[in-house]
Design an enzyme around this catalytic site. Structure first.
Site, mmCIF file in Angstrom:
data_model
loop_
_atom_site.group_PDB
_atom_site.id
_atom_site.type_symbol
_atom_site.label_atom_id
_atom_site.label_comp_id
_atom_site.label_asym_id
_atom_site.label_seq_id
_atom_site.Cartn_x
_atom_site.Cartn_y
_atom_site.Cartn_z
ATOM 1 N N ASP A 35 6.985 30.259 27.548
ATOM 2 C CA ASP A 35 6.840 30.542 28.981
ATOM 3 C C ASP A 35 7.930 31.446 29.528
ATOM 4 O OD1 ASP A 35 8.628 28.210 30.950
ATOM 5 O OD2 ASP A 35 8.807 28.400 28.781
ATOM 6 N N ASP B 31 7.286 25.880 22.558
ATOM 7 C CA ASP B 31 8.454 25.614 23.384
ATOM 8 C C ASP B 31 8.148 24.323 24.154
ATOM 9 O OD1 ASP B 31 10.854 26.113 24.976
ATOM 10 O OD2 ASP B 31 9.456 26.638 26.578
ATOM 11 N N ASP C 46 10.134 22.993 27.403
ATOM 12 C CA ASP C 46 10.349 23.074 28.854
ATOM 13 C C ASP C 46 9.559 24.222 29.472
ATOM 14 O OD1 ASP C 46 12.242 20.937 28.812
ATOM 15 O OD2 ASP C 46 13.706 22.331 27.983
#
Length: 195
Positions: free
Chosen positions: A170, A13, A15
């Site tokens: 995250d 991922d 961001d």
């Protein structure tokens, strides 16, 4: 330690995983939502960091009972502000180092719910862009996370079975998407040293 012995492809991922974009997005979306007349609380955004643009706008309208007059204008204002602050962007060192240390030995992909112009600009600004074989963004799939589409698309483009992919994420929606794709994954909070 993460066992990657039977893994061919690492999928990251962007961001909040590779890059610390949420603080910059928080400033940018404050501008993006300005036309609604409702000030966006920073903590509201930080709890939703990583959402795709339209999912975030749906949440803003629903949570604050407002209407965004023009989503296109909101996104344009957000992006303008984001690019104004892109020089402040920092990588998340622990995760970026995993990408660097696997470059050339495994296939690497980014699978982000963000928009391609921002994701690519962020990776270039932090000198990470050239590490990745493929970059998949929200424009490439029908459904955002927690649907598995982004991760499955990355695996397909790199001709890798989902069981031989490992995902770094995250957010809960990202972890759910990786599980739905049949991939092993880790919440990067488990590997990032405390500040």
């Amino acid at each position: 330690m993460i066992d990657l012995s039977d893994i061919d492809t690492l999928i990251f991922d962007c961001d909040g995983t590779l890059l610390n974009t949420p603080p910059i997005y928080a400033l940018a979306w404050t501008k993006g939502f300005q036309e609604t007349g409702k000030q966006m609380p920073r903590e509201w955004f930080m709890a939703r960091a990583g959402m795709s643009d339209h999912v975030l706008m749906d949440a803003f309208e629903g949570d604050f009972k407002v209407h965004i007059p023009s989503r296109a204008r909101a996104i344009e204002a957000m992006r303008r502000e984001f690019f104004t602050n892109i020089a402040d962007l920092k990588e998340i060192a622990t995760v970026a180092q995993i990408a660097r240390s696997n470059h050339g030995t495994r296939q690497l992909a980014v699978a982000s719910g963000g928009a391609r112009p921002i994701v690519e600009a962020c990776l270039k600004a932090t000198h990470l862009f050239d590490l990745f074989d493929r970059i998949v963004t929200i424009e490439d799939v029908a459904h955002p996370k927690p649907a598995p589409d982004l991760f499955l698309k990355a695996a397909q483009l790199l001709n890798t079975a989902p069981t031989r992919c490992f995902v770094f994420e995250d957010t809960q929606s990202g972890l759910d998407a990786a599980h739905a794709a049949g991939m092993r994954c880790i919440d990067v909070a488990q590997i990032i040293p405390p500040a």
